[in-house]
Design an enzyme around this catalytic site. Structure first.
Site, PDB file in Angstrom:
ATOM      1  CG  MET A 125     -34.311   8.040  21.119  1.00 19.73           C
ATOM      2  SD  MET A 125     -35.596   8.522  22.282  1.00 19.73           S
ATOM      3  CE  MET A 125     -35.782   7.088  23.204  1.00 19.73           C
ATOM      4  CB  CYS A 126     -29.047  11.095  22.906  1.00 18.00           C
ATOM      5  SG  CYS A 126     -30.820  12.042  23.297  1.00 18.00           S
ATOM      6  CB  VAL A 127     -26.449   6.455  21.777  1.00 20.85           C
ATOM      7  CG1 VAL A 127     -25.107   5.730  21.444  1.00 20.85           C
ATOM      8  CG2 VAL A 127     -26.382   6.730  23.401  1.00 20.85           C
TER       9      VAL A 127
END
Length: 197
Positions: A125-127
């Site tokens: 997701m965010c990475v």
């Protein structure tokens, strides 16, 4: 490579982006399975980036009301201490991508950054979203395989069983394609001052 072998060093990066290493994700019942390793690796990266004069950006996710990372709740707090200054800052973000609706792009440009290492949670997701945008903006991107983590992907009945977190993390990094340096362990990442990478 044995455990005692030294990793091959790679060209230095001039910024470290630490994605959402927040209490909810690395402590307690909601911690990612590899939380202890993640905390160890990210702490080491932060310490070496500071020592070598690289820019350190801590991204802090603002979850929705009632979520484990809702702003100003214990789970929202950053796990690693921050040393505020011109080369270390916190950027709050409302979405997966650390560049979207945040000043991250301007901060990196203003500092003259050319290459970034991205670590933290969650891998897929965010990475991944932050690393993908960094690539799209022309940065050299290093994603150390042992410095990002996620949760197990739940089973989809009739389609697939549970996917272990380690597998999900590896696939998330691999999906960035050949432009990202995804195989370097955290110990192989080296740092330099902004604009010198």
């Amino acid at each position: 490579m044995t455990d005692t072998a030294q990793p091959v060093q790679i060209p230095p990066v001039d910024a470290l982006i630490v994605v959402d290493v927040q209490s909810a994700f690395v402590t307690g019942a909601g911690a990612v399975p590899a939380a202890e390793r993640l905390v160890d690796r990210t702490a080491d990266l932060i310490a070496r980036a500071r020592r070598d004069g690289a820019l350190v950006v801590h991204l802090q996710n603002d979850g929705p009301p009632g979520s484990e990372d809702e702003p100003h709740t214990p789970g929202w707090e950053l796990h690693h201490p921050v040393e505020p200054g011109p080369l270390e800052l916190v950027i709050r973000k409302p979405e997966d991508d650390g560049f979207r609706r945040t000043p991250l792009g301007g901060v990196l440009t203003g500092a003259g950054v050319r290459a970034v290492a991205v670590c933290g949670v969650m891998s897929e997701m965010c990475v991944q979203a932050t690393a993908r945008t960094a690539l799209a903006r022309g940065y050299r991107v290093v994603v150390p395989y042992d410095a990002h983590a996620t949760q197990d992907v739940p089973a989809a009945p009739g389609i697939a069983g549970t996917i272990p977190a380690a597998t999900a993390s590896r696939v998330a990094a691999y999906a960035l394609g050949s432009d990202a340096e995804i195989t370097a362990p955290a110990a192989a990442v080296t740092f330099t001052a902004p604009g010198k990478a």
